[in-house]
Design a protein around this motif. Structure first.
Motif, PDB file in Angstrom:
ATOM      1  N   VAL A  59       0.841  -1.197   0.000  1.00  0.00           N
ATOM      2  CA  VAL A  59       0.000   0.000   0.000  1.00  0.00           C
ATOM      3  C   VAL A  59       0.878   1.250   0.000  1.00  0.00           C
ATOM      4  O   VAL A  59       0.620   2.211  -0.734  1.00  0.00           O
ATOM      5  CB  VAL A  59      -0.941   0.000   1.222  1.00  0.00           C
ATOM      6  N   TYR A  60       1.933   1.215   0.809  1.00  0.00           N
ATOM      7  CA  TYR A  60       2.856   2.355   0.849  1.00  0.00           C
ATOM      8  C   TYR A  60       3.452   2.622  -0.529  1.00  0.00           C
ATOM      9  O   TYR A  60       3.489   3.772  -1.002  1.00  0.00           O
ATOM     10  CB  TYR A  60       3.969   2.073   1.853  1.00  0.00           C
ATOM     11  N   LEU A  61       3.917   1.579  -1.207  1.00  0.00           N
ATOM     12  CA  LEU A  61       4.548   1.751  -2.516  1.00  0.00           C
ATOM     13  C   LEU A  61       3.556   2.258  -3.555  1.00  0.00           C
ATOM     14  O   LEU A  61       3.896   3.101  -4.392  1.00  0.00           O
ATOM     15  CB  LEU A  61       5.175   0.433  -2.978  1.00  0.00           C
ATOM     16  N   ARG A  62       2.315   1.748  -3.501  1.00  0.00           N
ATOM     17  CA  ARG A  62       1.302   2.206  -4.459  1.00  0.00           C
ATOM     18  C   ARG A  62       1.001   3.690  -4.277  1.00  0.00           C
ATOM     19  O   ARG A  62       0.914   4.452  -5.249  1.00  0.00           O
ATOM     20  CB  ARG A  62       0.017   1.390  -4.298  1.00  0.00           C
ATOM     21  N   LEU A  63       0.842   4.115  -3.035  1.00  0.00           N
ATOM     22  CA  LEU A  63       0.548   5.523  -2.772  1.00  0.00           C
ATOM     23  C   LEU A  63       1.759   6.398  -3.076  1.00  0.00           C
ATOM     24  O   LEU A  63       1.620   7.489  -3.640  1.00  0.00           O
ATOM     25  CB  LEU A  63       0.104   5.713  -1.325  1.00  0.00           C
ATOM     26  N   ARG A  64       2.934   5.924  -2.725  1.00  0.00           N
ATOM     27  CA  ARG A  64       4.151   6.683  -3.023  1.00  0.00           C
ATOM     28  C   ARG A  64       4.292   6.912  -4.523  1.00  0.00           C
ATOM     29  O   ARG A  64       4.549   8.029  -4.982  1.00  0.00           O
ATOM     30  CB  ARG A  64       5.373   5.940  -2.501  1.00  0.00           C
ATOM     31  N   ASP A  65       4.104   5.851  -5.301  1.00  0.00           N
ATOM     32  CA  ASP A  65       4.246   5.969  -6.751  1.00  0.00           C
ATOM     33  C   ASP A  65       3.164   6.863  -7.346  1.00  0.00           C
ATOM     34  O   ASP A  65       3.419   7.596  -8.316  1.00  0.00           O
ATOM     35  CB  ASP A  65       4.205   4.585  -7.402  1.00  0.00           C
ATOM     36  N   ALA A  66       1.959   6.824  -6.781  1.00  0.00           N
ATOM     37  CA  ALA A  66       0.879   7.667  -7.281  1.00  0.00           C
ATOM     38  C   ALA A  66       1.180   9.144  -7.046  1.00  0.00           C
ATOM     39  O   ALA A  66       0.794  10.010  -7.843  1.00  0.00           O
ATOM     40  CB  ALA A  66      -0.446   7.285  -6.624  1.00  0.00           C
ATOM     41  N   ILE A  67       1.871   9.448  -5.951  1.00  0.00           N
ATOM     42  CA  ILE A  67       2.267  10.827  -5.679  1.00  0.00           C
ATOM     43  C   ILE A  67       3.405  11.240  -6.607  1.00  0.00           C
ATOM     44  O   ILE A  67       3.397  12.324  -7.191  1.00  0.00           O
ATOM     45  CB  ILE A  67       2.694  10.982  -4.205  1.00  0.00           C
ATOM     46  N   VAL A  68       4.375  10.361  -6.784  1.00  0.00           N
ATOM     47  CA  VAL A  68       5.530  10.669  -7.618  1.00  0.00           C
ATOM     48  C   VAL A  68       5.134  10.870  -9.071  1.00  0.00           C
ATOM     49  O   VAL A  68       5.632  11.778  -9.745  1.00  0.00           O
ATOM     50  CB  VAL A  68       6.594   9.560  -7.496  1.00  0.00           C
ATOM     51  N   ASP A  69       4.216  10.033  -9.585  1.00  0.00           N
ATOM     52  CA  ASP A  69       3.866  10.155 -11.006  1.00  0.00           C
ATOM     53  C   ASP A  69       2.761  11.175 -11.266  1.00  0.00           C
ATOM     54  O   ASP A  69       2.355  11.378 -12.410  1.00  0.00           O
ATOM     55  CB  ASP A  69       3.492   8.792 -11.607  1.00  0.00           C
ATOM     56  N   GLY A  70       2.275  11.815 -10.205  1.00  0.00           N
ATOM     57  CA  GLY A  70       1.297  12.883 -10.392  1.00  0.00           C
ATOM     58  C   GLY A  70      -0.148  12.439 -10.377  1.00  0.00           C
ATOM     59  O   GLY A  70      -1.049  13.274 -10.523  1.00  0.00           O
ATOM     60  N   THR A  71      -0.400  11.143 -10.218  1.00  0.00           N
ATOM     61  CA  THR A  71      -1.785  10.678 -10.111  1.00  0.00           C
ATOM     62  C   THR A  71      -2.471  11.378  -8.937  1.00  0.00           C
ATOM     63  O   THR A  71      -3.634  11.782  -9.026  1.00  0.00           O
ATOM     64  CB  THR A  71      -1.831   9.147  -9.911  1.00  0.00           C
ATOM     65  N   LEU A  72      -1.749  11.494  -7.845  1.00  0.00           N
ATOM     66  CA  LEU A  72      -2.194  12.272  -6.694  1.00  0.00           C
ATOM     67  C   LEU A  72      -1.375  13.558  -6.693  1.00  0.00           C
ATOM     68  O   LEU A  72      -0.170  13.538  -6.453  1.00  0.00           O
ATOM     69  CB  LEU A  72      -1.990  11.492  -5.394  1.00  0.00           C
ATOM     70  N   ALA A  73      -2.023  14.661  -6.987  1.00  0.00           N
ATOM     71  CA  ALA A  73      -1.327  15.920  -7.236  1.00  0.00           C
ATOM     72  C   ALA A  73      -1.030  16.685  -5.948  1.00  0.00           C
ATOM     73  O   ALA A  73      -1.716  16.501  -4.937  1.00  0.00           O
ATOM     74  CB  ALA A  73      -2.173  16.794  -8.163  1.00  0.00           C
ATOM     75  N   PRO A  74      -0.015  17.553  -5.974  1.00  0.00           N
ATOM     76  CA  PRO A  74       0.277  18.397  -4.810  1.00  0.00           C
ATOM     77  C   PRO A  74      -0.953  19.160  -4.351  1.00  0.00           C
ATOM     78  O   PRO A  74      -1.677  19.747  -5.164  1.00  0.00           O
ATOM     79  CB  PRO A  74       1.357  19.348  -5.336  1.00  0.00           C
ATOM     80  N   GLY A  75      -1.216  19.117  -3.049  1.00  0.00           N
ATOM     81  CA  GLY A  75      -2.366  19.817  -2.497  1.00  0.00           C
ATOM     82  C   GLY A  75      -3.639  18.992  -2.459  1.00  0.00           C
ATOM     83  O   GLY A  75      -4.620  19.389  -1.821  1.00  0.00           O
TER      84      GLY A  75
END
Length: 224
Positions: free
Chosen positions: A20-36
């Motif tokens: 779960v940590y890796l999935r969320l981390r990668d989603a933040i890094v690739d922009g799926t989950l955007a800043p803010g």
């Protein structure tokens, strides 16, 4: 030994938590989950098909490395690209790559050097094609060679923790002309490793990561 008769074959909790940590981390890094963007554990749990507990644990870990901001009693959001946190992570990552190269130069084989050159060729081709994802993957492969050969578990752990903070910034680098300079640094690094010039190779490795400060203003990029 015989196959255990225990019928409980669920994935260990530690593996689920890390996944779960890796999935969320990668989603933040690739922009799926955007800043803010606000992160609600219930929504994330539904998206990933897990309970809320590993999501909450993952968010805590992401907060520790600066990818998530938690405001007690309010909300949890994807952290913006904060210049101070980027500088801190950049300094740590650059130092760990300097160490890994210094410890690996004498042990790099011809096959290792060939793997680095091949990865850099893929990196250059991806940049030319404007394929940021492929460029990031090839860059990972390039730098992983000396890290793996060094075999320094402590350095690898630190890199695994703080490199994702820089990956969001690297996406900006690799989608701009600034990324082309990394190709030449990679070539210089491999040549110095081949010449067994440990000191200069380690310095180039450090500069390759420390040069992330050459990017345009972070706030301007986030606003665009």
């Amino acid at each position: 030994m015989p196959v255990p008769l225990d019928s409980d074959r669920r994935i260990p909790r530690t593996l689920l938590r890390d996944g779960v940590y890796l999935r969320l981390r990668d989603a933040i890094v690739d922009g799926t989950l955007a800043p803010g963007e606000q992160l609600r554990d219930g929504e994330l749990a539904t998206w990933l098909g897990v309970s809320r507990t590993p999501v909450r644990e993952a968010l805590l870990r992401l907060g520790q490395v600066g990818l998530v901001q938690a405001r007690p009693g309010r909300s949890t959001t994807v952290a913006p690209l904060e210049p101070a946190e980027i500088r801190d992570a950049r300094s740590v990552v650059a130092a760990m790559h300097r160490l890994a190269v210094a410890e690996s130069v004498a042990r790099l084989t011809d096959d290792d050097l060939a793997a680095m050159r091949a990865a850099n060729d893929r990196f250059a081709a991806a940049l030319a094609a404007g394929d940021t994802e492929a460029a990031l993957a090839a860059d990972d492969e390039f730098h992983a060679v000396p890290v793996d050969v060094a075999g320094n578990a402590a350095a690898a752990t630190v890199l695994d923790q703080y490199t994702p903070v820089l990956r969001r910034l690297e996406r900006l680098r690799f989608s701009s002309d600034a990324g082309r300079a990394s190709v030449d640094r990679h070539v210089a690094l491999v040549d110095l490793c081949a010449a067994r010039d440990t000191e200069r190779a380690a310095e180039v490795a450090h500069e390759t990561w420390h040069s992330l400060h050459d990017l345009p203003d972070i706030s301007d990029e986030e606003a665009s």
